[in-house]
Design a protein around this motif. Structure first.
Motif, PDB file in Angstrom:
ATOM      1  N   LEU A  12       0.852  -1.190   0.000  1.00 55.66           N
ATOM      2  CA  LEU A  12       0.000   0.000   0.000  1.00 55.66           C
ATOM      3  C   LEU A  12       0.888   1.240   0.000  1.00 55.66           C
ATOM      4  O   LEU A  12       2.018   1.199   0.487  1.00 55.66           O
ATOM      5  CB  LEU A  12      -0.896   0.002   1.246  1.00 55.66           C
ATOM      6  CG  LEU A  12      -2.090  -0.960   1.219  1.00 55.66           C
ATOM      7  CD1 LEU A  12      -2.789  -0.945   2.572  1.00 55.66           C
ATOM      8  CD2 LEU A  12      -3.067  -0.587   0.117  1.00 55.66           C
ATOM      9  N   PRO A  13       0.395   2.353  -0.577  1.00 49.87           N
ATOM     10  CA  PRO A  13       1.192   3.583  -0.552  1.00 49.87           C
ATOM     11  C   PRO A  13       1.556   3.944   0.898  1.00 49.87           C
ATOM     12  O   PRO A  13       0.713   3.835   1.787  1.00 49.87           O
ATOM     13  CB  PRO A  13       0.240   4.630  -1.136  1.00 49.87           C
ATOM     14  CG  PRO A  13      -0.791   3.864  -1.893  1.00 49.87           C
ATOM     15  CD  PRO A  13      -0.912   2.533  -1.214  1.00 49.87           C
ATOM     16  N   VAL A  38      11.144   2.351  -7.607  1.00 56.92           N
ATOM     17  CA  VAL A  38      11.196   0.886  -7.677  1.00 56.92           C
ATOM     18  C   VAL A  38      10.375   0.309  -6.524  1.00 56.92           C
ATOM     19  O   VAL A  38      10.610   0.627  -5.359  1.00 56.92           O
ATOM     20  CB  VAL A  38      12.654   0.364  -7.594  1.00 56.92           C
ATOM     21  CG1 VAL A  38      12.677  -1.150  -7.705  1.00 56.92           C
ATOM     22  CG2 VAL A  38      13.510   0.989  -8.685  1.00 56.92           C
ATOM     23  N   ARG A  39       9.405  -0.529  -6.860  1.00 59.56           N
ATOM     24  CA  ARG A  39       8.582  -1.194  -5.852  1.00 59.56           C
ATOM     25  C   ARG A  39       8.533  -2.672  -6.198  1.00 59.56           C
ATOM     26  O   ARG A  39       8.273  -3.037  -7.351  1.00 59.56           O
ATOM     27  CB  ARG A  39       7.150  -0.644  -5.854  1.00 59.56           C
ATOM     28  CG  ARG A  39       7.039   0.847  -5.614  1.00 59.56           C
ATOM     29  CD  ARG A  39       7.244   1.231  -4.174  1.00 59.56           C
ATOM     30  NE  ARG A  39       6.058   1.054  -3.365  1.00 59.56           N
ATOM     31  CZ  ARG A  39       6.037   1.264  -2.043  1.00 59.56           C
ATOM     32  NH1 ARG A  39       7.134   1.672  -1.411  1.00 59.56           N
ATOM     33  NH2 ARG A  39       4.940   1.072  -1.344  1.00 59.56           N
ATOM     34  N   ILE A  40       8.794  -3.503  -5.226  1.00 64.63           N
ATOM     35  CA  ILE A  40       8.816  -4.937  -5.493  1.00 64.63           C
ATOM     36  C   ILE A  40       7.705  -5.637  -4.712  1.00 64.63           C
ATOM     37  O   ILE A  40       7.638  -5.537  -3.484  1.00 64.63           O
ATOM     38  CB  ILE A  40      10.189  -5.544  -5.148  1.00 64.63           C
ATOM     39  CG1 ILE A  40      11.259  -4.849  -6.018  1.00 64.63           C
ATOM     40  CG2 ILE A  40      10.187  -7.056  -5.385  1.00 64.63           C
ATOM     41  CD1 ILE A  40      12.634  -5.430  -5.898  1.00 64.63           C
ATOM     42  N   GLY A  41       6.831  -6.296  -5.454  1.00 66.56           N
ATOM     43  CA  GLY A  41       5.737  -7.034  -4.830  1.00 66.56           C
ATOM     44  C   GLY A  41       5.743  -8.478  -5.281  1.00 66.56           C
ATOM     45  O   GLY A  41       6.753  -8.976  -5.773  1.00 66.56           O
ATOM     46  N   LYS A  42       4.611  -9.138  -5.116  1.00 64.80           N
ATOM     47  CA  LYS A  42       4.517 -10.549  -5.483  1.00 64.80           C
ATOM     48  C   LYS A  42       3.603 -10.725  -6.686  1.00 64.80           C
ATOM     49  O   LYS A  42       2.653  -9.961  -6.877  1.00 64.80           O
ATOM     50  CB  LYS A  42       3.923 -11.359  -4.323  1.00 64.80           C
ATOM     51  CG  LYS A  42       4.925 -11.739  -3.277  1.00 64.80           C
ATOM     52  CD  LYS A  42       4.298 -12.611  -2.201  1.00 64.80           C
ATOM     53  CE  LYS A  42       3.264 -11.852  -1.382  1.00 64.80           C
ATOM     54  NZ  LYS A  42       2.731 -12.650  -0.272  1.00 64.80           N
ATOM     55  N   SER A  43       3.916 -11.723  -7.474  1.00 66.93           N
ATOM     56  CA  SER A  43       3.041 -12.097  -8.575  1.00 66.93           C
ATOM     57  C   SER A  43       2.672 -13.563  -8.379  1.00 66.93           C
ATOM     58  O   SER A  43       3.546 -14.419  -8.303  1.00 66.93           O
ATOM     59  CB  SER A  43       3.767 -11.904  -9.898  1.00 66.93           C
ATOM     60  OG  SER A  43       3.017 -12.495 -10.924  1.00 66.93           O
ATOM     61  N   VAL A  72      -3.731  -5.427   5.461  1.00 66.80           N
ATOM     62  CA  VAL A  72      -3.355  -4.293   6.304  1.00 66.80           C
ATOM     63  C   VAL A  72      -2.251  -3.460   5.627  1.00 66.80           C
ATOM     64  O   VAL A  72      -2.236  -2.233   5.735  1.00 66.80           O
ATOM     65  CB  VAL A  72      -2.890  -4.778   7.704  1.00 66.80           C
ATOM     66  CG1 VAL A  72      -2.421  -3.603   8.554  1.00 66.80           C
ATOM     67  CG2 VAL A  72      -3.993  -5.536   8.402  1.00 66.80           C
ATOM     68  N   ILE A  73      -1.345  -4.130   4.936  1.00 61.34           N
ATOM     69  CA  ILE A  73      -0.220  -3.407   4.324  1.00 61.34           C
ATOM     70  C   ILE A  73      -0.100  -3.618   2.819  1.00 61.34           C
ATOM     71  O   ILE A  73       0.763  -3.038   2.180  1.00 61.34           O
ATOM     72  CB  ILE A  73       1.130  -3.795   4.990  1.00 61.34           C
ATOM     73  CG1 ILE A  73       1.349  -5.314   4.907  1.00 61.34           C
ATOM     74  CG2 ILE A  73       1.204  -3.326   6.423  1.00 61.34           C
ATOM     75  CD1 ILE A  73       2.774  -5.738   5.225  1.00 61.34           C
TER      76      ILE A  73
END
Lengths: 86, 86
Positions: A12-13, A38-43, A72-73
Motif C-alpha cells: 500500500l502507498p 522501484v517497488r517490489i511485490g509478489k506475482s 493491512v499493508i
C-alpha cells in the motif's frame, strides 16, 4: 471449467519497501541512473476450477484476503481468464 | 520522457517453487479445494526516464538480466507504458 488467475500483490502507498529501496540504490552502480520509484511485490499465478469467471474471481479475491496478501499493508489486483487447454 | 515498467519474474518450468507449494498445501484447509498450479514470483514496478518506449524496454530487460531476475532459474516479462502525469 478451469480459470487461470494472476494476482499482483503490491505494498500500500506509504508502506516501506526495503527490497525495492535496496534495488533502487544498487542500480546507479550498474549504470542505470535514470530509474526511480522501484517497488517490489509478489506475482501469484494459480488455476481455479469454477463454474464461471465471476465465481473464480470471487474465490481468488477471498484467497487474497485470507492467505495470499496481507490487506493491512498490501493491495492486490486479480486478473482471471479461461485456461487454454494443451 | 518517463515510462512506467512492470516486470513479472517467474520461476522457469521445472524449477522448484517452495513458496507456491506451501500455499497450495494450505489452501484446502481454508476450504479452497479447487485450486492447483500455484506459482509465486515477483512483480516489480519502476519508472524509467528514456527518450522512447523501445529504449525504456531495452534498459529494463538489461536490468532484469543483471539484477532484477536470475536468468538461470527465472523468466521475466516486461510491460512498458508511458507514465501518466499527475
Amino acid at each position: 471449467m478451469e480459470f487461470e488467475a494472476q494476482v499482483e500483490v503490491t505494498h500500500l502507498p506509504g508502506v516501506l519497501d526495503p527490497q525495492g529501496t535496496t534495488v533502487e540504490r544498487a542500480l546507479p552502480a550498474l549504470g542505470f541512473t535514470n530509474v526511480s520509484h522501484v517497488r517490489i511485490g509478489k506475482s501469484i499465478r494459480l488455476v481455479v476450477d469454477a463454474p464461471d469467471a465471476a465465481t473464480a474471481r470471487t474465490q481468488v479475491e477471498e484467497m487474497c484476503n485470507r492467505i495470499l496478501a496481507n490487506p493491512v499493508i498490501e493491495a492486490f489486483t486479480v486478473t482471471v481468464h479461461e485456461r487454454e487447454r494443451a
